[in-house]
Enzyme design. Structure first.
Site, PDB file in Angstrom:
ATOM      1  N   CYS A  89      28.521 -54.367  40.244  1.00 13.97           N
ATOM      2  CA  CYS A  89      29.896 -54.788  39.940  1.00 13.97           C
ATOM      3  C   CYS A  89      29.953 -56.099  39.164  1.00 13.97           C
ATOM      4  CB  CYS A  89      30.715 -54.934  41.223  1.00 13.97           C
ATOM      5  SG  CYS A  89      30.881 -53.398  42.154  1.00 13.97           S
ATOM      6  N   HIS A 333      39.254 -51.296  39.326  1.00 14.14           N
ATOM      7  CA  HIS A 333      37.922 -51.891  39.319  1.00 14.14           C
ATOM      8  C   HIS A 333      36.972 -51.017  38.492  1.00 14.14           C
ATOM      9  CE1 HIS A 333      34.288 -53.776  40.471  1.00 14.14           C
ATOM     10  NE2 HIS A 333      34.245 -53.510  41.757  1.00 14.14           N
TER      11      HIS A 333
END
Length: 378
Positions: A89, A333
């Protein structure tokens, strides 16, 4: 390094962020990244031939060096090298950090960020055992067993251990949606967005999402848990990138920008990856010679409301100062791009505040890592 010799971010852009399987479902990862890279050249006033390197974060793409394919699709010359970065991420912010390091050492102009198309990511399969059928490969391991927990479960446990209640999580998630919806309707996000086809606005933010509505959702990862589909981020598609230049190039361009004061990458226990941004923030602030109290804008990746609140509590940071125009809980996201989205958001906000405004971007990553960066408008 002297502040007046530090790398400077002179342009920042991103696509709209789409919910996986919806607005951008047919757009491949390179088709997301290419228009952003091309836009940066125009925004920065830099010729394609002057770009020394392209760095893009990506987690789930088709391979083949996504950064290289995207750079060529954007019209950069074949002589421009490109590198794909995977820090899960944190990949997008890690790519920008690497770009700043390249600029400090030898490069004049680097385009860096990240891209992710969860919608078009290829399916993979484990080889069949003798006489068996292939088994779908759901995700890469983040750590050796037994530390390799799914992100939802790991952050549910983090919230419980930090004493973050379900009520706080739902209230924070509703706040993120309200702030992002308000910013979208006020046009505060328009300038940073590069349309993709007929998609020009973030898809996910919902103005009418209230804590009361969120409280009705069941726990998503364990029966007595507090993380739900409503107080967790959405799986998303999108790309974001910035143009990082040397101080010498910045003086020649004579445009506003964000000076990169410091950055840090750290590790924590792999079973609680959401904590990763905490030590990274502390180290980046120390290296920058500043403090949380002196920051004008703070962008933390909102993977889970409970995770963000746990990190804020540990840092002694008022959550109301975080993502004041909404964050990933509302926007979504897009894994490999999310860290770069944070920097794009800082670019929009800090330049509007004027010279000397200081901001922080920070993100946690699977496997127990964190990346943070401190920037200053100049």
């Amino acid at each position: 390094m002297r502040a007046d010799a530090a790398p400077v971010i002179v342009a920042a852009a991103r696509t709209p962020i789409g919910t996986a399987g919806h607005a951008l479902k047919d757009v491949t990862v390179d088709q997301l990244a290419a228009p952003v890279l091309a836009s940066l050249l125009l925004r920065a006033g830099v010729a394609a031939a002057d770009v020394d390197e392209v760095l893009l974060g990506n987690c789930m793409g088709p391979g083949g060096n996504v950064a290289r394919v995207s750079a060529l699709a954007a019209g950069l010359p074949p002589s421009t090298p490109a590198l794909t970065v995977d820090r899960q991420c944190a990949s997008g912010l890690a790519a920008i950090d690497l770009a700043a390091q390249l600029v400090r050492n030898r490069a004049g102009v680097v385009l860096a960020g990240g891209a992710e198309s969860a919608s078009t990511a290829p399916w993979r399969f484990w080889p069949p055992e003798a006489g068996g059928e292939p088994v779908r490969y759901e995700r890469a391991p983040f750590a050796p067993a037994p530390e390799d927990l799914d992100m939802g479960l790991a952050n549910d446990l983090l919230a419980e251990e930090a004493g973050v209640t379900r009520e706080r999580q739902d209230a924070y998630a509703a706040r993120s949606h309200w702030l992002a919806s308000s910013a979208r309707e006020a046009g505060l996000l328009d300038q940073e967005i590069v349309p993709v086809g007929d998609v020009s606005r973030d898809e996910r933010p919902r103005a009418g999402l209230t804590p009361a509505r969120l409280s009705r959702l069941p726990a998503a990862f364990r029966p007595d848990g507090t993380v739900t589909a409503g107080n967790a981020c959405g799986v998303s598609d999108g790309a974001a990138a910035v143009a990082v230049v040397s101080a010498e190039v910045h003086r020649r361009l004579d445009v506003p920008g964000l000076r990169v004061l410091a950055s840090a990458t750290t590790g924590v226990a792999a079973s609680r990856p959401g904590r990763g941004l905490v030590p990274a923030v502390r180290l980046a602030l120390e290296r920058a010679g500043t403090s949380l109290e002196q920051l004008d804008a703070i962008e933390l990746n909102e993977a889970f409301a409970g995770q963000v609140l746990a990190c804020c509590d540990e840092l002694g940071l008022d959550p109301d100062r975080v993502c004041t125009q909404g964050g990933a809980l509302a926007l979504g996201h897009p894994w490999g791009a999310s860290g770069a989205v944070l920097v794009v958001r800082l670019f929009s906000q800090l330049l509007a505040r004027g010279e000397g405004a200081v901001g922080l971007a920070a993100i946690a990553a699977g496997g127990g890592q964190g990346v943070a960066m401190v920037v200053e408008s100049c």
